[in-house]
Design a protein around this motif. Structure first.
Motif, PDB file in Angstrom:
ATOM      1  N   GLY A  96       0.794  -1.228   0.000  1.00 29.89           N
ATOM      2  CA  GLY A  96       0.000   0.000   0.000  1.00 29.89           C
ATOM      3  C   GLY A  96       0.819   1.267   0.000  1.00 29.89           C
ATOM      4  O   GLY A  96       1.837   1.384  -0.680  1.00 29.89           O
ATOM      5  N   GLU A  97       0.361   2.257   0.774  1.00 26.11           N
ATOM      6  CA  GLU A  97       1.008   3.575   0.814  1.00 26.11           C
ATOM      7  C   GLU A  97       2.434   3.510   1.338  1.00 26.11           C
ATOM      8  O   GLU A  97       3.302   4.259   0.885  1.00 26.11           O
ATOM      9  N   GLU A  98       2.698   2.616   2.285  1.00 22.81           N
ATOM     10  CA  GLU A  98       4.055   2.476   2.818  1.00 22.81           C
ATOM     11  C   GLU A  98       5.013   2.010   1.708  1.00 22.81           C
ATOM     12  O   GLU A  98       6.131   2.508   1.575  1.00 22.81           O
ATOM     13  N   ASP A 124      -2.028  -4.603  -8.422  1.00 19.44           N
ATOM     14  CA  ASP A 124      -3.247  -5.226  -8.939  1.00 19.44           C
ATOM     15  C   ASP A 124      -3.540  -6.442  -8.076  1.00 19.44           C
ATOM     16  O   ASP A 124      -2.973  -6.604  -6.996  1.00 19.44           O
ATOM     17  N   GLU A 125      -4.391  -7.330  -8.547  1.00 26.38           N
ATOM     18  CA  GLU A 125      -4.779  -8.502  -7.755  1.00 26.38           C
ATOM     19  C   GLU A 125      -3.628  -9.469  -7.521  1.00 26.38           C
ATOM     20  O   GLU A 125      -3.630 -10.231  -6.562  1.00 26.38           O
ATOM     21  N   ASP A 126      -2.599  -9.444  -8.380  1.00 23.53           N
ATOM     22  CA  ASP A 126      -1.500 -10.403  -8.286  1.00 23.53           C
ATOM     23  C   ASP A 126      -0.170  -9.812  -7.828  1.00 23.53           C
ATOM     24  O   ASP A 126       0.681 -10.521  -7.311  1.00 23.53           O
TER      25      ASP A 126
END
Length: 144
Positions: A96-98, A124-126
């Motif tokens: 994520g943002e980190e 994305d999902e993967d």
């Protein structure tokens, strides 16, 4: 037949020392000591025939764990996408943002060294996010 124990990564380039020193900064690698009898690599280089001067350069992982990087001068320029590239692992385990913050910080550092940012590949999902970049001679690599 015994398994391979070491691998060297070789870069074709126009300016071996320039590209090698860029990758030393990226990876924390070092230029090894010059051959015995030479105070500097420049002294060694001057001892070579003129056509061999500046023809190659190398850098190594000071811990001895990572592969040796070898840079050799070739007459032709880079014209197409790399078939193999390095993933510089700067955000392993982050999400994520980190993760994005770690990638962006390293991207800014490398741009200051002469790298070029191509694009952000968003998560994305993967896969998690990564940033596609180019070194000082246009070789693609990813910040991962």
């Amino acid at each position: 037949m015994s398994p391979i124990k070491q691998v060297q990564i070789t870069f074709d380039c126009a300016e071996p020392e320039r590209v090698a020193r860029f990758w030393c900064e990226v990876l924390g690698y070092v230029v090894p000591q010059p051959p015995e009898g030479f105070a500097t690599w420049a002294d060694f280089d001057r001892s070579l025939p003129s056509e061999e001067q500046g023809a190659w350069f190398e850098c190594v992982d000071p811990s001895g764990v990572g592969p040796r990087l070898f840079f050799q001068r070739v007459p032709e320029g880079k014209v197409v996408k790399n078939r193999v590239h390095l993933d510089v692992r700067v955000a392993t385990g982050l999400v994520g943002e980190e993760r994005l913050a770690a990638l962006e910080a390293e991207c800014a550092r490398l741009v200051a060294l002469g790298a070029v940012r191509e694009r952000l590949l968003p998560a994305d999902e993967d896969n998690e996010s990564c940033i596609v970049m180019q070194d000082v001679e246009g070789n693609e690599f990813c910040l991962d």
